[in-house]
Design an enzyme around this catalytic site. Structure first.
Site, PDB file in Angstrom:
ATOM      1  N   HIS A 138      23.648   3.168  10.606  1.00  0.00           N
ATOM      2  CA  HIS A 138      24.774   4.078  10.798  1.00  0.00           C
ATOM      3  C   HIS A 138      25.489   3.736  12.100  1.00  0.00           C
ATOM      4  O   HIS A 138      24.848   3.302  13.071  1.00  0.00           O
ATOM      5  CB  HIS A 138      24.297   5.527  10.849  1.00  0.00           C
ATOM      6  CG  HIS A 138      23.557   5.953   9.623  1.00  0.00           C
ATOM      7  ND1 HIS A 138      24.182   6.380   8.479  1.00  0.00           N
ATOM      8  CD2 HIS A 138      22.223   6.001   9.358  1.00  0.00           C
ATOM      9  CE1 HIS A 138      23.276   6.688   7.561  1.00  0.00           C
ATOM     10  NE2 HIS A 138      22.083   6.459   8.072  1.00  0.00           N
TER      11      HIS A 138
ATOM     12  N   ARG B   2       1.216 -14.203  20.533  1.00  0.00           N
ATOM     13  CA  ARG B   2       0.712 -15.574  20.612  1.00  0.00           C
ATOM     14  C   ARG B   2       0.834 -16.226  19.251  1.00  0.00           C
ATOM     15  O   ARG B   2       1.079 -15.574  18.241  1.00  0.00           O
ATOM     16  CB  ARG B   2      -0.752 -15.604  21.070  1.00  0.00           C
ATOM     17  CG  ARG B   2      -1.727 -14.934  20.120  1.00  0.00           C
ATOM     18  CD  ARG B   2      -3.151 -15.130  20.587  1.00  0.00           C
ATOM     19  NE  ARG B   2      -4.135 -14.448  19.773  1.00  0.00           N
ATOM     20  CZ  ARG B   2      -4.655 -14.913  18.642  1.00  0.00           C
ATOM     21  NH1 ARG B   2      -4.252 -16.091  18.171  1.00  0.00           N
ATOM     22  NH2 ARG B   2      -5.551 -14.240  17.965  1.00  0.00           N
TER      23      ARG B   2
ATOM     24  N   ASN C 242       0.830  -1.202   0.000  1.00  0.00           N
ATOM     25  CA  ASN C 242       0.000   0.000   0.000  1.00  0.00           C
ATOM     26  C   ASN C 242       0.866   1.256   0.000  1.00  0.00           C
ATOM     27  O   ASN C 242       2.090   1.187   0.060  1.00  0.00           O
ATOM     28  CB  ASN C 242      -0.967  -0.018   1.183  1.00  0.00           C
ATOM     29  CG  ASN C 242      -2.334   0.534   0.821  1.00  0.00           C
ATOM     30  OD1 ASN C 242      -2.438   1.469   0.019  1.00  0.00           O
ATOM     31  ND2 ASN C 242      -3.382  -0.027   1.394  1.00  0.00           N
TER      32      ASN C 242
ATOM     33  N   GLY D 150      -0.151  -1.252   9.312  1.00  0.00           N
ATOM     34  CA  GLY D 150       0.264   0.100   8.967  1.00  0.00           C
ATOM     35  C   GLY D 150       1.341   0.655   9.874  1.00  0.00           C
ATOM     36  O   GLY D 150       1.392   0.369  11.070  1.00  0.00           O
TER      37      GLY D 150
ATOM     38  N   ALA E 153       0.009  -3.087  13.707  1.00  0.00           N
ATOM     39  CA  ALA E 153       0.280  -1.725  13.267  1.00  0.00           C
ATOM     40  C   ALA E 153       1.150  -0.980  14.277  1.00  0.00           C
ATOM     41  O   ALA E 153       1.007  -1.142  15.485  1.00  0.00           O
ATOM     42  CB  ALA E 153      -1.032  -0.977  13.056  1.00  0.00           C
TER      43      ALA E 153
END
Length: 204
Positions: free
Chosen positions: A113, A181, A83, A140, A158
């Protein structure tokens, strides 16, 4: 050893090398071209992804905008959906398996870095590969950090920051991301609607 081999070796390398900067610029232009295409120009979008990505499977969909550093270090399997606002820093190999769903605003960062400021001032970086197994769903705004492997069939909640490997077939979430779980056959049954009852997120 070429500068590209050095970049992908896991050791510190000079990220300001002119050869690498030229390739970065080329990829930025391709990303810009891809993101400028109309959403309905499916053939052009597919052709551009094949130019941009090192290896592309069947039914690969990327909703723009999409950003990556090299593109050539990304390998994608079949039936993968990414997406909008995905960022892949592919200084090392990024492998995405089959049947993978990636929600909006996710980042996959192979580049790191040094903690030491003097090394950072010298433009030194390192990179470690990222591997996403088959049938993974990534929610997301997830960040996947250098060197991480996510096992097949797992789900990442998310907002998670994945700094360690995640095994197969689990639900994992958090910062840092931890296994909550195992995913079981009962999870399939939860989605079967019963008469007079609507499934809510609280029951999952």
């Amino acid at each position: 050893m070429s500068i590209r081999d050095e970049m992908m070796s896991g050791r510190l390398y000079d990220a300001s090398n002119g050869e690498l900067l030229e390739e970065l610029l080329r990829t930025q232009k391709l990303c810009q071209d891809y993101n400028a295409l109309r959403i309905t120009d499916l053939e052009d979008r597919t052709a551009m992804l094949k130019k941009l990505i090192g290896k592309v499977g069947k039914n690969f969909i990327v909703n723009p905008p999409f950003f990556c550093d090299y593109g050539s270090n990304i390998e994608v399997g079949d039936n993968v959906f990414i997406n909008a606002y995905c960022v892949i820093l592919d200084e090392a190999k990024v492998t995405i398996g089959n049947n993978v769903f990636i929600a909006p605003q996710c980042g996959f960062y192979t580049a790191g870095h040094p903690l030491d400021k003097d090394l950072r001032r010298r433009k030194l970086e390192y990179s470690l590969p990222i591997t996403i197994g088959d049938d993974v769903w990534i929610g997301g705004m997830v960040c996947v950090m250098p060197g991480v492997t996510i096992g097949s069939g797992s789900v990442i909640g998310a907002g998670s920051v994945v700094v360690n490997d995640i095994p197969e077939g689990v639900l994992a979430a958090g910062n840092p991301c931890r296994v909550i779980r195992k995913i079981t056959p009962q999870d399939r049954d939860r989605y079967i609607r019963k008469p007079g009852k609507v499934l809510s997120l609280q029951t999952i």
